[in-house]
Design an enzyme around this catalytic site. Structure first.
Site, short mmCIF file in Angstrom:
data_model
loop_
_atom_site.label_atom_id
_atom_site.label_comp_id
_atom_site.label_asym_id
_atom_site.label_seq_id
_atom_site.Cartn_x
_atom_site.Cartn_y
_atom_site.Cartn_z
N GLU A 24 3.34 0.19 -3.17
CA GLU A 24 3.69 -0.93 -2.21
C GLU A 24 2.93 -0.75 -0.79
O GLU A 24 3.08 0.37 -0.20
CB GLU A 24 5.09 -1.19 -2.12
CG GLU A 24 5.60 -2.49 -1.91
CD GLU A 24 5.10 -3.48 -3.28
OE1 GLU A 24 4.03 -3.95 -3.16
OE2 GLU A 24 5.95 -3.65 -4.16
N HIS A 25 2.31 -1.81 -0.22
CA HIS A 25 1.71 -1.60 0.87
C HIS A 25 0.74 -0.40 1.05
O HIS A 25 0.43 0.22 1.98
CB HIS A 25 2.74 -1.19 2.13
CG HIS A 25 3.46 -2.82 2.39
ND1 HIS A 25 3.10 -3.47 3.33
CD2 HIS A 25 4.57 -3.04 2.08
CE1 HIS A 25 3.98 -4.56 3.55
NE2 HIS A 25 5.07 -4.24 2.57
N GLY A 114 8.27 -12.47 -3.24
CA GLY A 114 7.65 -11.17 -3.69
C GLY A 114 6.97 -11.25 -4.63
O GLY A 114 6.58 -10.12 -5.17
N ASP A 162 -2.81 -8.75 -4.95
CA ASP A 162 -2.12 -9.97 -5.64
C ASP A 162 -3.07 -10.67 -6.28
O ASP A 162 -2.95 -11.28 -7.31
CB ASP A 162 -1.41 -10.92 -4.56
CG ASP A 162 -0.12 -10.04 -3.93
OD1 ASP A 162 -0.11 -8.77 -4.27
OD2 ASP A 162 0.43 -10.37 -2.80
#
Ligand code: GLA
Length: 375
Positions: A24-25, A114, A162
């Protein structure tokens, strides 16, 4: 306004949301992520209208807008920008390649959760006009221009994860994506006897987009400081933790923590994949808990509602991993739960969550699906 009941589509597209198991990130820091396309989708129906105007109706928002293709500019209304941005960037890449069309959008993806309803919308629009007007855009072009639309029209400086997952998703597979080279490996998503359950906190804090961009800047600051001494590192994810630790006293604490999280999370993602390949599901789940700890304490993109949901699963032998998912500041947690205990988990956590936060929890039992496609 367009009428759903009488609308005759020439092209219909299904565009999924995405989950992310771990990493994540990390995408905008050039590292590895492990997303997949999910079975919840946006459906977009298109027809040509032989004009120079587009009309788009969102059945969920019960609202529509018209735009002249010669005047593609940002709108004050956020959801319109995902569409306008895509049209603008298709036009930059392939000038005069499409004309007016009508489009109806129906979604069963909850917003701000999310699961990237934004990338689903962007890639769905790009894929739809690509098919309708036979523009010849490649998958990678659709992925990149959809990301660019979000940067320039929406204003979130998102990474590429994404859009990549929405376009390249494969049923029952996770995508181990190298966000620097865009090389990827499909990994069988076999969690049996466990399943992937999303618990939606149903909060979406307004900080999400502004703080997202702040995190990107903080990572750039950390990298620039490290590069002064070690100019050969191009991305924060390339810097080993022991090198980051040289900067503990040099960098402001917050910036140091961001860098430490990034290097740890990238390494953790690769380790998690090894564990999964060796069928060590508990070890894999343990990596999710560690990821959440870093997101909560070092990267600081969680919130009390998400922390509560993760905390509730600890000590339950039928949940082997849990963490917040996506950009943060609200949305869902992703949980790996024994298939026989899903109802029990949802019942117990819902009751505790409602009592503590006075918010109703919703849940999504996820199956992993194909990416955006014409149906
Ligand atoms: C959002 C962004 C992605 C990624 C995640 C965090 O979903 O759109 O590019 O950075 O947050 O992993």
């Amino acid at each position: 306004m367009l009428d759903i009941k009488t609308f005759k589509s020439e092209v219909v597209i299904e565009s999924p949301g995405r989950i992310n198991l771990i990493g994540e990130h990390i995408d905008y820091n050039g590292g590895h992520v492990l997303p997949a396309a999910m079975d919840k989708k946006i459906t977009l129906s298109f027809r040509k209208n032989n004009s120079n105007t587009c009309e788009v109706l969102s059945s969920n928002f019960k609202s529509s807008f018209k735009v002249d293709l010669d005047k593609l500019e940002r709108s004050e209304i956020e959801w319109q920008n995902f569409i306008l941005g895509v049209l603008f960037h298709v036009n930059v890449l392939k000038p005069d390649s499409f004309n007016g069309f009508d489009c109806i959008i129906e979604s069963n993806l909850p917003l701000g959760s999310g699961i990237s309803s934004s990338a689903a919308l962007e890639c769905g629009i790009a894929k739809g006009i690509n098919e309708l007007f036979d523009i010849g855009l490649t998958d990678i072009e659709i992925i990149k221009l959809s990301r660019d639309a979000e940067h320039t029209f929406v204003g979130t400086k998102c990474g590429i994860m994404d859009q990549f997952a929405v376009v390249k998703g494969k049923k029952d597979n996770l995508i181990l994506l190298n966000c620097e080279t865009l090389d990827y490996e499909l990994i069988e998503a076999d969690f049996n006897p466990y399943v992937v359950v999303l618990l939606n906190s149903n909060v979406s804090h307004s900080l999400a987009s502004s703080e997202y961009n702040v995190r990107r800047d903080e990572c750039d600051t950390a990298l620039a400081a490290i590069q002064k001494k070690h100019p050969y590192y191009q991305f924060l994810t390339e810097v080993p933790a022991k090198v980051v630790k040289e900067f503990e006293k040099v960098l402001p604490e917050k910036i140091y923590n961001r860098a430490l999280y990034v290097t740890q999370e990238n390494k953790r993602t690769l380790k998690a994949v090894e564990l999964l390949k060796n069928n060590d599901l508990k070890g894999f789940g343990g990596c999710l808990y560690k990821s959440h700890h870093g997101l909560q304490h070092l990267y600081e993109v969680s919130c009390k509602e998400l922390d509560f949901l993760v905390e509730q699963t600890k000590g339950l032998d039928y949940v082997i991993g849990s963490r917040m998912m996506g950009g943060g500041f609200g949305g869902c947690t992703i949980n790996i739960v024994h298939k026989d205990k899903v109802d029990e988990l949802i019942e117990n956590v819902s009751a505790a969550y409602e009592e503590k936060h006075n918010i109703q929890l919703t849940s999504i039992i996820t199956t992993i699906s194909d990416g955006v496609k014409r149906i």
